[in-house]
Motif scaffolding. Structure first.
Motif, short mmCIF file in Angstrom:
data_model
loop_
_atom_site.label_atom_id
_atom_site.label_comp_id
_atom_site.label_asym_id
_atom_site.label_seq_id
_atom_site.Cartn_x
_atom_site.Cartn_y
_atom_site.Cartn_z
N UNK A 90 95.68 25.31 -56.60
CA UNK A 90 97.09 24.86 -56.61
C UNK A 90 97.61 24.64 -58.03
N UNK A 91 96.72 24.15 -58.91
CA UNK A 91 97.14 23.85 -60.28
C UNK A 91 96.76 24.97 -61.25
N UNK A 92 96.16 26.05 -60.71
CA UNK A 92 95.82 27.25 -61.47
C UNK A 92 94.84 26.97 -62.60
N UNK A 93 93.67 26.45 -62.21
CA UNK A 93 92.62 26.20 -63.18
C UNK A 93 92.59 24.75 -63.63
N UNK A 94 91.77 24.49 -64.62
CA UNK A 94 91.60 23.14 -65.12
C UNK A 94 90.46 22.44 -64.42
N UNK A 95 90.42 21.13 -64.60
CA UNK A 95 89.38 20.35 -63.93
C UNK A 95 89.88 18.93 -63.70
N UNK A 96 89.18 18.24 -62.83
CA UNK A 96 89.57 16.88 -62.50
C UNK A 96 89.07 16.53 -61.12
N UNK A 97 89.77 15.63 -60.46
CA UNK A 97 89.39 15.18 -59.13
C UNK A 97 89.99 13.82 -58.86
N UNK A 98 89.33 13.05 -58.02
CA UNK A 98 89.82 11.70 -57.74
C UNK A 98 89.26 10.74 -58.78
#
Length: 171
Positions: free
Chosen positions: A47-55
């Protein structure tokens, strides 16, 4: 049992049944919302077209958030829940650009306000952050206008705001 007693008992049963049904609808809605939030989290990379992260519950996200917040806010100040980025649904980053995401089946003014306030907290400590709301529908016709007025990006249904499309384009 008199007719009046029967009427009273019937009304009490009707009221109790309505409360039970209302509670069941609320519980069903809560479960649907949690399932939707988990699905959006699994789809975040796409949905955000790449990157990283999470909760913020995830150790690597919590570590990044601590890094951003370290020593930059007045320690005597306690953040209100509505402005606390550690309570956001998703934190996602692409280089130095950060997305703070609130997820709700029906996006309403409170979701929009929370996203903006939590993003404002990160902005106060120097983070380049875009508040985003994601949902299936707008709660009211005014919600979309409020998001635009508040500078909150959005994905509602299959529609994406221009600012979310810009975030997706970040390499």
């Amino acid at each position: 049992m008199t007719t009046e007693e029967l009427k009273t008992t019937t009304e009490e049963l009707k009221t109790t049944t309505e409360r039970i049904e209302q509670r069941q609808r609320g519980e069903e809605g809560r479960r649907r919302g949690e399932e939707y939030e988990r699905r959006i989290l699994r789809q975040a990379w796409h949905l955000l077209n790449g990157g990283e992260g999470g909760t913020p519950d995830e150790p690597h996200v919590r570590a990044r958030l601590k890094e951003w917040m370290a020593g930059r806010l007045d320690p005597s100040q306690r953040l209100k829940d509505e402005a606390d980025p550690s309570l956001s649904d998703i934190l996602w980053w692409k280089g130095e650009r950060v997305a703070l995401v609130e997820v709700s089946l029906k996006v309403n003014g409170e979701d929009i306000r929370r996203a903006r306030l939590r993003a404002d907290t990160l902005r106060e400590v120097g983070v380049d952050v875009l508040p985003i709301v994601i949902g299936e529908d707008w709660a009211t016709p005014e919600s979309r206008a409020l998001a635009e007025q508040e500078g909150v990006a959005w994905k509602v249904g299959d529609e994406l705001s221009p600012s979310l499309m810009e975030f997706r384009a970040v390499a």
